[in-house]
Motif scaffolding. Structure first.
Motif, PDB file in Angstrom:
ATOM      1  N   TYR A  98      -9.762   6.938   8.037  1.00 21.00           N
ATOM      2  CA  TYR A  98      -9.092   6.843   6.772  1.00 21.00           C
ATOM      3  C   TYR A  98     -10.421   6.104   5.773  1.00 21.00           C
ATOM      4  CZ  TYR A  98      -4.770   7.881   9.005  1.00 21.00           C
ATOM      5  OH  TYR A  98      -3.793   8.515   9.808  1.00 21.00           O
ATOM      6  N   GLU A  99      -9.911   6.213   4.487  1.00 25.09           N
ATOM      7  CA  GLU A  99     -10.988   5.959   3.714  1.00 25.09           C
ATOM      8  C   GLU A  99     -11.046   4.351   3.762  1.00 25.09           C
ATOM      9  OE1 GLU A  99     -12.454   7.943   0.956  1.00 25.09           O
ATOM     10  OE2 GLU A  99     -12.268   9.076   2.561  1.00 25.09           O
ATOM     11  N   GLU A 100     -10.008   3.680   3.844  1.00 25.43           N
ATOM     12  CA  GLU A 100     -10.160   2.217   4.223  1.00 25.43           C
ATOM     13  C   GLU A 100     -11.100   1.739   4.992  1.00 25.43           C
ATOM     14  OE1 GLU A 100      -6.250   3.602   2.621  1.00 25.43           O
ATOM     15  OE2 GLU A 100      -7.084   3.744   4.529  1.00 25.43           O
ATOM     16  N   PRO A 109      -4.276  11.038  -1.862  1.00 25.24           N
ATOM     17  CA  PRO A 109      -5.273  10.118  -1.537  1.00 25.24           C
ATOM     18  C   PRO A 109      -4.854   8.989  -0.646  1.00 25.24           C
ATOM     19  CG  PRO A 109      -3.829   9.985  -3.713  1.00 25.24           C
ATOM     20  CD  PRO A 109      -3.673  11.016  -3.195  1.00 25.24           C
ATOM     21  N   TRP A 110      -3.647   8.880  -0.226  1.00 23.62           N
ATOM     22  CA  TRP A 110      -3.278   7.776   0.787  1.00 23.62           C
ATOM     23  C   TRP A 110      -3.446   8.400   2.136  1.00 23.62           C
ATOM     24  CZ3 TRP A 110      -3.446   3.037  -0.363  1.00 23.62           C
ATOM     25  CH2 TRP A 110      -2.978   2.807  -1.588  1.00 23.62           C
ATOM     26  N   GLU A 111      -3.714   9.676   2.504  1.00 24.38           N
ATOM     27  CA  GLU A 111      -3.719  10.263   3.691  1.00 24.38           C
ATOM     28  C   GLU A 111      -2.748  10.354   4.305  1.00 24.38           C
ATOM     29  OE1 GLU A 111      -8.395   9.988   4.734  1.00 24.38           O
ATOM     30  OE2 GLU A 111      -7.780   7.880   3.853  1.00 24.38           O
ATOM     31  N   LEU A 112      -1.706  10.695   3.996  1.00 23.23           N
ATOM     32  CA  LEU A 112      -0.358  10.689   4.562  1.00 23.23           C
ATOM     33  C   LEU A 112      -0.011  12.000   5.396  1.00 23.23           C
ATOM     34  CD1 LEU A 112       1.917   8.720   1.972  1.00 23.23           C
ATOM     35  CD2 LEU A 112       1.308   7.837   4.110  1.00 23.23           C
ATOM     36  N   TRP A 124       0.942  -1.497  -0.084  1.00 22.54           N
ATOM     37  CA  TRP A 124      -0.089  -0.032  -0.153  1.00 22.54           C
ATOM     38  C   TRP A 124       0.891   1.302  -0.015  1.00 22.54           C
ATOM     39  CZ3 TRP A 124      -4.446  -1.903  -1.400  1.00 22.54           C
ATOM     40  CH2 TRP A 124      -4.934  -3.046  -0.500  1.00 22.54           C
ATOM     41  N   GLY A 125       0.295   2.282  -0.652  1.00 25.78           N
ATOM     42  CA  GLY A 125       1.127   3.647  -0.728  1.00 25.78           C
ATOM     43  C   GLY A 125       1.106   4.353   0.801  1.00 25.78           C
ATOM     44  N   ASN A 126       0.334   3.973   1.601  1.00 27.83           N
ATOM     45  CA  ASN A 126       0.574   4.224   2.947  1.00 27.83           C
ATOM     46  C   ASN A 126       1.065   3.352   4.147  1.00 27.83           C
ATOM     47  OD1 ASN A 126      -1.796   2.722   3.246  1.00 27.83           O
ATOM     48  ND2 ASN A 126      -3.288   4.431   3.245  1.00 27.83           N
ATOM     49  N   PHE A 127       1.396   2.222   3.600  1.00 30.98           N
ATOM     50  CA  PHE A 127       1.918   1.244   4.571  1.00 30.98           C
ATOM     51  C   PHE A 127       3.081   1.546   5.573  1.00 30.98           C
ATOM     52  CE2 PHE A 127       5.196  -2.192   5.205  1.00 30.98           C
ATOM     53  CZ  PHE A 127       4.521  -2.537   6.465  1.00 30.98           C
ATOM     54  N   ARG A 128       3.868   2.611   4.957  1.00 35.22           N
ATOM     55  CA  ARG A 128       4.950   3.020   5.745  1.00 35.22           C
ATOM     56  C   ARG A 128       4.839   4.294   6.601  1.00 35.22           C
ATOM     57  NH1 ARG A 128       9.132  -0.316   4.764  1.00 35.22           N
ATOM     58  NH2 ARG A 128       8.957  -1.725   2.803  1.00 35.22           N
ATOM     59  N   ASP A 129       3.677   4.889   6.610  1.00 36.51           N
ATOM     60  CA  ASP A 129       3.471   6.046   7.252  1.00 36.51           C
ATOM     61  C   ASP A 129       3.781   6.142   8.635  1.00 36.51           C
ATOM     62  OD1 ASP A 129       2.013   8.483   8.150  1.00 36.51           O
ATOM     63  OD2 ASP A 129      -0.109   7.614   7.952  1.00 36.51           O
ATOM     64  N   ASN A 186      -0.259   0.687   8.332  1.00 39.60           N
ATOM     65  CA  ASN A 186       0.246  -0.538   9.314  1.00 39.60           C
ATOM     66  C   ASN A 186      -0.783  -0.852  10.175  1.00 39.60           C
ATOM     67  OD1 ASN A 186       2.283  -2.695   9.751  1.00 39.60           O
ATOM     68  ND2 ASN A 186       3.222  -1.421  11.310  1.00 39.60           N
ATOM     69  N   MET A 187      -1.953  -0.528   9.968  1.00 37.43           N
ATOM     70  CA  MET A 187      -3.121  -0.926  10.983  1.00 37.43           C
ATOM     71  C   MET A 187      -3.671  -2.159  10.554  1.00 37.43           C
ATOM     72  SD  MET A 187      -4.155   3.096  12.048  1.00 37.43           S
ATOM     73  CE  MET A 187      -3.311   4.141  12.582  1.00 37.43           C
TER      74      MET A 187
END
Length: 481
Positions: free
Chosen positions: A326-328, A431-434, A236-241, A317-318
Motif C-alpha cells: 500500500y502507498e502508506e 486512492p485509499w486502495e480499498l 483514515w479513509g481505509n481504516f475500515r477496509d 487497520n494495520m
C-alpha cells in the motif's frame, strides 16, 4: 568553492554547478535517513497532518521528488540497497536479519568502500541495521557513533525511563527528559561534532546520520506531543477496509498483531505520538541546519531528506509494514535543497535507494555499477526517456515468508502475489486502495499491460523469480487464478 552536502537519509545540478563540484576533495556530504516516515506525514505533501517546518523549508528552496518509492519496505534490505545500489535479490539481504528466519549476511560490495579510497573523511552516526557482523567502519567509514550507545549514555546519566502510554496497545508513550537529552537531539549533536571536527581538519567529508525515528514505539517529548490533539486526528479513509478479495495474509496480519478489536481511538493515540516524533526529528534537523548557518556554509550546502520506507499507522487497520504494498508503506519523502538549483517538483518515479546510490556514484565519479538510475537528469530538468513506472519488492518477514512484486504508474497499481490472489488498484478512483480490481473485466487490458511491464523489468534486473516458467505463465500468459 567548497561545497558541503547534507543528505538527510530519509541531486542533480545544472551543468555549470556540476563542473564546480566535480572535484571530490572539495565536496562534503552529510547523509541523513529517517526510519519509517511515510510521504503524506510531511508538511510539504499538503496533507496538513504533521508539522515539519525545517523539512518544508528545504522543499521550498529545493527539489521535491513527489513520487519516490522504497525499493523494499523493510529496514535492513532497504538500507543494504542504498549502500550497494543493488536490488535485494542481488545483494541477498532479502529481509531483516534480526527477526525469524536467518538470511545471508550482507557483505557488499558497496559504493562507500570505493569512496573511502578517496582523500575524504567519512563518519556514521545513528542507526545501522545493515549487518549484525560488521559495522560502518568495515564499509569505509572512519568514525562510528552507534545509536545504541545513547541508551548507555542515558543510563550513566541516570535519566528517567520512557513513560508508556495509557492504552493497552499503546505502541509508545512519551520521553520525560529535556530536549537536548532526547535520542534525536543527542544524535544530532554528534553529527554536529563530526561536522565541526572534519571542517577544522580542512578535510572533505561524507557523514551519514541515520535515526530510528519515527519508527514505533514512539516516545516523543511532551513539548512535541502537546502540539497534537489526538481527538482531532481524523479517521483514515481505509481504516475500515474489510480486506475482502485481497490476499489472506493481510487479514491474518490483523490477528497476528492482535488488532482485530481495536478502535479508532487507539489509533488516534498512536498517531499523536507518531506525528509528534516526526516533528521532534524535524526540530533536530533544524538544529543541524542552524549550525551550518553559524559556520557560514549553509548557502553552499546540499541538503536531502528521505526515509527507508513508510508506516501503515492504522491504514487498513494495520501497523508497521510487511506483506503489503500500500502507498502508506512504499511511498517515501525525498527532498533536496541544492545550491544554484531553483525550486521545482519532480513527478517522475524514483526507485529511492537505488537511484540515490546511482546518483552518488555519478556525482563522485566512482567506478561502481548500480541497478539504479542517477537522479542527475531529474534535478537538471533534463530527464529523457525516464522510467514510466515505480517498482517495489518484498520477500517475507516476521510471521512467515510471502513474496511480492509491485509496479505502479500515474494511475494504476499492480501487485504480483506469487502464492495468493494478485491486487490491482485504480489510484485515481480509489486512492485509499480499498477495491481490488484483479477480476474486473473492465481492467483486463490494464492488468495485461502492467504484468508485462513488471515482467520486463524483472527480466532486466535478473530477478531470480522469473527463472521459473510459472512466472512467465502468470505475468505474460495471464494464467493466474
Amino acid at each position: 568553492m567548497k561545497l558541503n552536502f547534507l543528505l538527510l537519509s530519509l541531486v542533480e545540478f545544472p551543468l555549470s554547478l556540476c563542473a564546480q563540484i566535480s572535484e571530490i576533495n572539495k565536496t562534503n556530504i552529510l547523509f541523513i535517513q529517517a526510519d519509517q516516515h511515510r510521504y503524506d506525514c510531511t508538511g510539504f505533501s499538503g496533507r496538513g497532518l504533521v508539522k515539519t517546518p525545517n523539512i518544508d523549508k528545504l522543499a521550498e528552496e529545493g527539489v521535491v521528488f513527489k513520487n519516490s518509492y522504497s525499493c523494499i519496505p523493510t529496514s535492513c534490505p532497504a538500507r543494504q540497497c542504498l549502500l550497494s545500489g543493488q536490488w535485494p535479490e542481488k545483494h541477498r539481504g532479502l529481509w531483516n536479519y534480526d527477526i525469524t528466519l536467518p538470511v545471508t549476511p550482507f557483505e557488499g560490495p558497496i559504493w562507500t568502500a570505493k569512496l573511502s579510497e578517496e582523500d575524504i573523511r567519512m563518519g556514521y552516526v545513528g542507526k545501522w541495521h545493515v549487518s549484525d557482523r560488521k559495522t560502518p567502519k568495515d564499509f569505509g567509514f572512519d568514525d562510528y557513533v552507534d545509536e545504541w550507545s545513547y541508551n548507555g549514555w542515558r543510563k550513566e546519566n541516570k535519566l528517567p525511563d520512557y513513560v508508556w502510554g495509557d492504552e493497552r496497545w499503546a505502541m509508545g508513550g512519551y520521553d520525560p527528559v529535556r530536549k537536548e537529552q532526547s535520542r534525536t537531539h543527542w544524535l544530532a549533536q554528534h553529527v554536529i561534532d563530526l561536522i565541526k571536527k572534519y571542517n577544522a581538519e580542512g578535510k572533505a567529508w561524507h557523514i551519514r546520520f541515520d535515526t530510528s525515528d519515527p519508527h514505533l514505539p514512539c516516545y516523543p517529548l511532551r513539548e512535541f506531543l502537546d502540539m497534537y490533539d489526538k481527538n482531532s486526528i481524523q479517521e483514515w479513509g481505509n481504516f475500515r477496509d474489510d480486506l475482502k478479495g485481497k490476499p489472506y495474509i493481510q487479514r491474518q496480519q490483523i490477528y497476528n498483531w492482535e488488532l482485530e478489536n481495536v478502535s479508532w481511538e487507539m489509533w488516534q493515540g498512536y498517531l499523536q505520538r507518531y506525528f509528534a516524533n516526526i516533528t521532534q526529528l524535524d526540530d533536530a534537523i533544524g538544529m543541524v541546519i542552524n549550525v551550518l548557518k553559524e559556520l557560514g556554509i549553509y548557502d553552499n550546502t546540499v541538503i536531502v531528506y528521505t526515509s527507508d520506507h513508510g508506516d501503515a499507522g492504522g491504514c487498513h487497520n494495520m501497523v508497521d509494514k510487511h506483506y503489503v504494498m500500500y502507498e502508506e508503506e512504499v511511498h517515501v519523502p525525498l527532498v533536496m535543497k541544492i545550491p544554484g538549483v531553483k525550486h521545482h517538483v519532480v513527478n517522475e518515479f524514483v526507485n529511492n535507494q537505488l537511484d540515490m546510490a546511482a546518483f552518488m556514484c555519478d556525482f563522485y565519479q566512482l567506478d561502481y555499477q548500480t541497478q539504479g538510475e542517477s537522479l542527475m537528469p531529474l534535478i537538471k530538468n533534463e530527464a529523457v526517456n525516464w522510467r514510466k513506472y515505480a517498482f517495489s519488492n518484498y520477500n517475507g518477514q516476521q510471521f512467515g515468508l510471502f513474496v511480492q512484486r509491485m509496479v505502479r504508474d500515474s494511475r494504476m497499481k499492480y501487485v504480483w502475489n506469487l502464492t495468493d490472489v494478485d491486487e490491482l488498484y485504480d489510484l485515481e478512483k480509489d486512492p485509499w486502495e480499498l477495491h481490488n480490481l484483479i477480476y474486473d473485466k473492465e481492467y483486463k487490458q490494464e492488468l495485461t499491460r502492467l504484468r508485462k511491464a513488471l515482467y520486463e523489468d524483472l527480466k532486466r534486473r535478473k530477478d531470480p523469480l522469473i527463472r521459473q516458467d510459472a512466472a512467465k505463465r502468470q505475468l505474460i500468459d495471464n494464467v493466474k487464478l
